[in-house]
Design a protein around this motif. Structure first.
Motif, short mmCIF file in Angstrom:
data_model
loop_
_atom_site.label_atom_id
_atom_site.label_comp_id
_atom_site.label_asym_id
_atom_site.label_seq_id
_atom_site.Cartn_x
_atom_site.Cartn_y
_atom_site.Cartn_z
N TRP A 32 -35.09 -73.34 79.92
CA TRP A 32 -34.01 -73.85 79.37
C TRP A 32 -32.81 -72.87 79.41
CZ3 TRP A 32 -33.41 -78.72 78.46
CH2 TRP A 32 -34.40 -79.46 78.19
N VAL A 33 -32.95 -71.63 79.37
CA VAL A 33 -32.03 -70.61 79.26
C VAL A 33 -31.27 -70.67 80.86
CG1 VAL A 33 -31.25 -68.25 79.26
CG2 VAL A 33 -32.65 -69.42 77.48
N GLY A 34 -32.11 -70.83 81.84
CA GLY A 34 -31.63 -70.91 83.08
C GLY A 34 -30.99 -72.25 83.50
N LEU A 35 -31.34 -73.58 82.77
CA LEU A 35 -30.61 -74.49 83.02
C LEU A 35 -29.20 -74.55 82.26
CD1 LEU A 35 -30.69 -77.68 83.47
CD2 LEU A 35 -31.66 -78.00 81.26
N LEU A 36 -29.25 -73.89 81.07
CA LEU A 36 -28.02 -73.92 80.28
C LEU A 36 -26.89 -73.06 81.17
CD1 LEU A 36 -29.29 -73.67 76.81
CD2 LEU A 36 -28.17 -75.68 77.82
N ALA B 109 -21.63 -74.40 86.43
CA ALA B 109 -20.96 -75.50 86.78
C ALA B 109 -19.89 -76.00 86.12
CB ALA B 109 -22.04 -76.84 86.86
N LEU B 110 -19.58 -75.74 84.93
CA LEU B 110 -18.53 -75.86 84.16
C LEU B 110 -17.36 -75.15 84.47
CD1 LEU B 110 -19.54 -76.95 80.55
CD2 LEU B 110 -18.63 -78.44 82.29
N VAL B 111 -17.62 -73.70 84.71
CA VAL B 111 -16.57 -72.71 85.02
C VAL B 111 -16.05 -72.97 86.48
CG1 VAL B 111 -16.29 -70.23 85.45
CG2 VAL B 111 -17.64 -70.97 83.35
N ALA B 112 -17.31 -73.30 87.22
CA ALA B 112 -16.72 -73.46 88.89
C ALA B 112 -16.22 -74.66 89.09
CB ALA B 112 -18.05 -73.12 89.69
N ASP B 113 -16.12 -75.60 88.14
CA ASP B 113 -15.52 -76.83 88.42
C ASP B 113 -16.53 -77.58 89.53
OD1 ASP B 113 -13.93 -79.22 87.74
OD2 ASP B 113 -12.67 -78.51 89.28
N ALA B 114 -17.73 -77.55 89.41
CA ALA B 114 -18.71 -78.20 90.15
C ALA B 114 -19.20 -79.03 89.50
CB ALA B 114 -19.54 -77.08 90.80
N GLY B 115 -20.23 -79.92 90.30
CA GLY B 115 -21.08 -80.95 89.68
C GLY B 115 -22.25 -80.41 89.15
N PRO B 116 -22.63 -80.61 87.96
CA PRO B 116 -23.87 -80.14 87.23
C PRO B 116 -25.19 -80.74 87.80
CG PRO B 116 -22.75 -81.54 85.50
CD PRO B 116 -22.07 -81.63 86.95
N GLY B 117 -24.99 -81.66 88.51
CA GLY B 117 -26.11 -82.46 88.91
C GLY B 117 -26.44 -83.75 87.93
N GLY B 118 -27.42 -84.68 88.58
CA GLY B 118 -27.40 -85.86 87.75
C GLY B 118 -28.53 -85.55 86.51
N PRO B 119 -28.40 -86.26 85.51
CA PRO B 119 -29.26 -86.20 84.26
C PRO B 119 -30.68 -86.21 84.76
CG PRO B 119 -27.57 -87.95 83.70
CD PRO B 119 -27.38 -87.64 85.20
N PRO B 120 -31.25 -87.04 85.77
CA PRO B 120 -32.57 -86.95 86.02
C PRO B 120 -33.03 -85.67 86.65
CG PRO B 120 -31.69 -88.82 86.89
CD PRO B 120 -30.54 -88.12 86.36
N ALA B 121 -32.11 -84.79 87.36
CA ALA B 121 -32.41 -83.47 87.64
C ALA B 121 -32.56 -82.41 86.72
CB ALA B 121 -31.22 -83.02 88.60
N ARG B 122 -32.07 -82.47 85.62
CA ARG B 122 -32.23 -81.57 84.58
C ARG B 122 -33.72 -81.13 84.01
NH1 ARG B 122 -26.94 -83.89 82.00
NH2 ARG B 122 -25.54 -82.91 83.19
N PRO B 123 -34.56 -82.24 83.63
CA PRO B 123 -36.05 -81.99 83.51
C PRO B 123 -36.63 -81.15 84.60
CG PRO B 123 -35.32 -84.33 82.62
CD PRO B 123 -34.26 -83.74 83.61
N PHE B 124 -36.22 -81.47 85.76
CA PHE B 124 -36.74 -80.82 86.88
C PHE B 124 -36.39 -79.38 86.80
CE2 PHE B 124 -37.22 -85.31 88.20
CZ PHE B 124 -38.58 -85.48 88.06
#
Length: 175
Positions: free
Chosen positions: A24-28, A34-49
């Motif tokens: 979870w820390v790695g995910l955050l 992604a927010l700082v680099a103005d990149a896409g954070p990935g889709g919501p289905p990718a987060r649990p993976f």
């Protein structure tokens, strides 16, 4: 024997939960990057993976590194304190990770620098679960010892004070 096994199983579960928390820390951290680099954070289905990326290898590392390290540390320094046994378990974990990484690097023909980086990162991720496992094992041992002393029949802790004034020698007027 059964109590020791139960303590180590509880410690293994706690160590695995530390791996999940690290996921979870790695995910955050990835989302913040992604927010700082103005990149896409990935889709919501990718987060649990992304959390599963830490949880599944964490289960393997608990079985291959964490549990053996704590058991070896306990056996090697059985007459020492909890800190010495925890430090020994951390040292054994570093050694075991080194053996596994060296074996995998030899089989796959990996570059030495890549193997050294893998050893460093895996060791850094494995030390917190080792400490958590050791803390649960020693904490449950201390807690069960305390409960056994507390619930022993006739111990001063379990004897209820008498509420009757007649029970005092000399009656209720005695100082």
């Amino acid at each position: 024997m059964i109590g020791t096994l139960i303590r180590h199983v509880a410690g293994a579960v706690a160590a695995w939960l530390v791996y999940v928390a690290e996921g979870w820390v790695g995910l955050l951290a990835r989302l913040a990057l992604a927010l700082v680099a103005d990149a896409g954070p990935g889709g919501p289905p990718a987060r649990p993976f992304m959390v599963l990326e830490a949880a599944l290898p964490g289960a393997v590392l608990v079985l291959l590194v964490v549990v053996p390290a704590v058991v070896i540390g306990d056996v090697a320094l059985a007459r020492r304190g909890a800190l010495a046994r925890t430090l020994a378990a951390c040292g054994v974990a570093v050694f075991l990770v080194g053996l596994y990484v060296a074996g995998i690097a030899t089989v796959t023909g990996a570059v030495v620098a890549d193997a050294a980086l893998a050893w460093f990162l895996t060791t850094a991720v494995a030390l917190c679960p080792v400490v958590a496992h050791a803390a649960v094992v020693r904490g449950t041992r201390a807690a069960t010892g305390w409960l056994a002393r507390w619930s022993r029949p006739g111990s001063p802790v379990t004897l209820a004070p008498s509420a009757s004034p007649v029970a005092r020698p000399g009656g209720p007027e005695a100082p």
